[in-house]
Each structure stands twice: as structure tokens, then as C-alpha cells.
Write an enzyme that holds these catalytic residues in place. Structure first.
Site, short mmCIF file in Angstrom:
data_model
loop_
_atom_site.label_atom_id
_atom_site.label_comp_id
_atom_site.label_asym_id
_atom_site.label_seq_id
_atom_site.Cartn_x
_atom_site.Cartn_y
_atom_site.Cartn_z
N HIS A 17 0.84 -1.21 0.00
CA HIS A 17 0.00 0.00 0.00
C HIS A 17 0.88 1.26 0.00
O HIS A 17 0.56 2.25 -0.68
CB HIS A 17 -0.90 0.03 1.25
CG HIS A 17 -1.92 -1.06 1.31
ND1 HIS A 17 -2.03 -1.94 2.36
CD2 HIS A 17 -2.91 -1.43 0.44
CE1 HIS A 17 -3.04 -2.78 2.16
NE2 HIS A 17 -3.59 -2.50 1.00
N LYS A 41 -15.87 -7.56 5.49
CA LYS A 41 -14.69 -8.15 6.11
C LYS A 41 -14.80 -7.98 7.62
O LYS A 41 -15.49 -7.10 8.10
CB LYS A 41 -13.42 -7.44 5.63
CG LYS A 41 -13.10 -7.69 4.15
CD LYS A 41 -11.74 -7.13 3.78
CE LYS A 41 -11.33 -7.56 2.39
NZ LYS A 41 -9.98 -7.07 2.02
N ARG A 90 -2.07 -6.36 -7.99
CA ARG A 90 -0.91 -7.22 -7.71
C ARG A 90 -0.72 -8.27 -8.78
O ARG A 90 0.35 -8.53 -9.25
CB ARG A 90 -1.06 -7.90 -6.35
CG ARG A 90 -0.87 -6.98 -5.20
CD ARG A 90 -1.32 -7.62 -3.92
NE ARG A 90 -2.75 -7.93 -3.98
CZ ARG A 90 -3.40 -8.62 -3.07
NH1 ARG A 90 -2.76 -9.11 -2.04
NH2 ARG A 90 -4.70 -8.82 -3.18
N SER A 128 -2.69 -8.16 3.40
CA SER A 128 -2.92 -7.88 4.82
C SER A 128 -3.23 -9.17 5.57
O SER A 128 -2.79 -9.34 6.72
CB SER A 128 -4.08 -6.88 4.95
OG SER A 128 -3.77 -5.69 4.28
N1 COA Z 1 0.25 -4.32 -2.40
C1 COA Z 1 0.05 -5.33 -1.55
N2 COA Z 1 -1.17 -5.75 -1.18
C2 COA Z 1 -2.23 -5.10 -1.67
C3 COA Z 1 -2.09 -4.05 -2.56
C4 COA Z 1 -0.80 -3.66 -2.92
N3 COA Z 1 -0.57 -2.65 -3.76
N4 COA Z 1 -3.30 -3.61 -2.89
C5 COA Z 1 -4.17 -4.38 -2.24
N5 COA Z 1 -3.52 -5.29 -1.51
C6 COA Z 1 -4.12 -6.33 -0.69
C7 COA Z 1 -4.44 -5.93 0.70
O1 COA Z 1 -3.36 -6.23 1.54
C8 COA Z 1 -5.70 -6.72 1.00
O2 COA Z 1 -5.40 -8.00 1.44
P1 COA Z 1 -6.48 -8.92 2.19
O3 COA Z 1 -7.51 -9.30 1.17
O4 COA Z 1 -5.68 -10.05 2.65
O5 COA Z 1 -7.04 -8.10 3.30
C9 COA Z 1 -6.38 -6.79 -0.35
O6 COA Z 1 -5.36 -6.65 -1.29
C10 COA Z 1 -7.35 -5.68 -0.65
O7 COA Z 1 -7.31 -4.73 0.36
P2 COA Z 1 -7.41 -3.18 0.27
O8 COA Z 1 -6.67 -2.61 -0.88
O9 COA Z 1 -7.04 -2.67 1.62
O10 COA Z 1 -8.90 -2.89 -0.05
P3 COA Z 1 -10.21 -3.76 -0.11
O11 COA Z 1 -10.21 -4.63 -1.31
O12 COA Z 1 -10.47 -4.37 1.20
O13 COA Z 1 -11.19 -2.55 -0.28
C11 COA Z 1 -12.69 -1.02 -1.34
C12 COA Z 1 -11.90 -2.30 -1.42
C13 COA Z 1 -12.61 -0.40 0.04
C14 COA Z 1 -12.10 -0.03 -2.31
C15 COA Z 1 -14.13 -1.35 -1.72
O14 COA Z 1 -14.59 -2.42 -0.92
C16 COA Z 1 -15.06 -0.18 -1.52
O15 COA Z 1 -15.04 0.77 -2.27
N6 COA Z 1 -15.89 -0.24 -0.46
C17 COA Z 1 -16.84 0.79 -0.12
C18 COA Z 1 -18.26 0.37 -0.45
C19 COA Z 1 -18.51 0.51 -1.91
O16 COA Z 1 -18.42 1.57 -2.49
N7 COA Z 1 -18.84 -0.62 -2.53
C20 COA Z 1 -19.07 -0.70 -3.93
C21 COA Z 1 -17.77 -0.99 -4.62
S1 COA Z 1 -18.19 -1.41 -6.26
#
Ligand code: COA
Length: 162
Positions: A17, A41, A90, A128
Site C-alpha cells: 500500500h 470483512k 498485484r 494484509s
Molecule cells: N500491495 C500489496 N497488497 C495489496 C495491494 C498492494 N498494492 N493492494 C491491495 N492489496 C491487498 C491488501 O493487503 C488486501 O489484502 P487482504 O484481502 O488479505 O485483506 C487486499 O489486497 C485488498 O485490500 P485493500 O486494498 O485494503 O482494499 P479492499 O479490497 O479491502 O477494499 C474497497 C476495497 C474499500 C475499495 C471497496 O470495498 C469499496 O469501495 N468499499 C466501499 C463500499 C462501496 O463503495 N462498494 C461498492 C464498490 S463497487
């Protein structure tokens, strides 16, 4: 001036991140890292603690600020006059979910453009969840997460919390 949002669960923030936010801060005028209380989550860290850790980690990036919200990313973007959303990719396995989100967001807010940055190869296997599992089992995660996150996880799991 281009203001962008980089939303995520950040549970917790990893070097993957950090790489994305550092690169975004060089490309755009203002970056808002937004911690999302994602009901799909079960987070280890409460949103306030995720936010505080991010604040500490990015404190030297002058054009990065921290936000948090519950609800839709598109609503937060509209309220804050943001038309660009950043996400890290990724591997091909991320693509399907990210494409779905991009398309749904586009339907809801057509002016919003999503820009994907490819995660650096050395961070592409970090997640994560992996970090939490290693830390929970007593492993060293200092190569995967910034120091404040590492310290937090050590404190958290040394208390015997699962
Ligand atoms: N490098 C390493 N790991 C990464 C990464 C990177 N560049 N980018 C993402 N990841 C990993 C994270 O570690 C995480 O791992 P996990 O699944 O083991 O927890 C996973 O990828 C994704 O996590 P993160 O990037 O923190 O976001 P998310 O996928 O949990 O969140 C949102 C996605 C918040 C953007 C999305 O759920 C959202 O917009 N929610 C709000 C509600 C909404 O609008 N919903 C409609 C969406 S269409």
C-alpha cells in the site's frame, strides 16, 4: 489541480500500500487515503487505529491526507469533489474483482475514473491477511509492513489477542 482518492481496508497497511501511495503522491497534486469500514470483512484493527497507523506512516508525504468513511466510495468521492480513484493491482487474480468494482463505480458516478498502478514485483505477494497470519503465529513481518504497523502487531499479538 487533481485530487485523487486511494480507498482500502488497510487492515493493516503494508509496504505494498505504501508503494502505491508514494507513487500516487508523485503523479497527483493531492492524495486522500481513505479507510473504509468494509462490512464484508471482519477487520482486526478498528478503523481509528488503521487511520492512526497510516497517518504515522505517511507523515512525510506532504500532499497525502487521511480520511475514513462508511458507505459508498462514490458518495465520498462526490462529497469531496474527487474524480480519480487509485487502486493497486498485484496479479491477474486481483483484476476480476477490481474490474467489477470499477464498472459498478462507473455506473454510479460516470465522471469517476479509476487508475490502476501495478504493484512492485517485490510486494506483489503481500496481503494484509498474510501479514496478520504470520504475526499471529509469532513470525517476523518487519519486511512486509512499515515500522509503526510492525510495532502495533507485535503489541497486539503479545497480549495473546487472536
Ligand atoms: N500491495 C500489496 N497488497 C495489496 C495491494 C498492494 N498494492 N493492494 C491491495 N492489496 C491487498 C491488501 O493487503 C488486501 O489484502 P487482504 O484481502 O488479505 O485483506 C487486499 O489486497 C485488498 O485490500 P485493500 O486494498 O485494503 O482494499 P479492499 O479490497 O479491502 O477494499 C474497497 C476495497 C474499500 C475499495 C471497496 O470495498 C469499496 O469501495 N468499499 C466501499 C463500499 C462501496 O463503495 N462498494 C461498492 C464498490 S463497487
Amino acid at each position: 489541480m487533481v485530487r485523487v482518492i486511494y480507498p482500502g481496508s488497510f487492515d493493516p497497511m503494508t509496504y505494498g500500500h505504501l508503494d502505491i501511495v508514494q507513487r500516487s503522491s508523485k503523479l497527483f497534486d493531492e492524495v486522500i487515503m481513505a479507510v473504509v469500514g468494509n462490512p464484508g470483512k471482519s477487520p482486526l484493527l478498528p478503523p481509528e487505529e488503521r487511520t492512526e497507523l497510516i497517518r504515522e506512516v505517511v507523515k512525510d508525504l506532504k500532499n497525502v491526507s487521511i480520511g475514513s468513511f462508511q458507505g459508498l466510495t462514490v458518495d465520498y468521492a462526490k462529497q469531496n469533489d474527487i474524480k480519480v480513484l487509485i487502486r493497486g493491482l498485484r496479479a491477474i487474480s486481483d483484476f476480476e474483482a477490481e474490474l467489477g468494482m470499477e464498472q459498478a463505480n462507473k455506473q454510479l458516478f460516470p465522471e469517476l475514473e479509476t487508475i490502476f498502478l501495478m504493484t512492485k514485483a517485490e510486494y506483489s505477494f503481500i496481503s494484509s491477511s498474510t501479514v496478520k497470519e504470520i504475526a499471529r503465529l509469532g513470525g517476523d513481518v518487519s519486511q512486509f509492513v512499515p515500522p509503526p504497523v510492525n510495532e502495533y502487531l507485535k503489541r497486539h499479538f503479545s497480549r495473546g489477542t487472536k
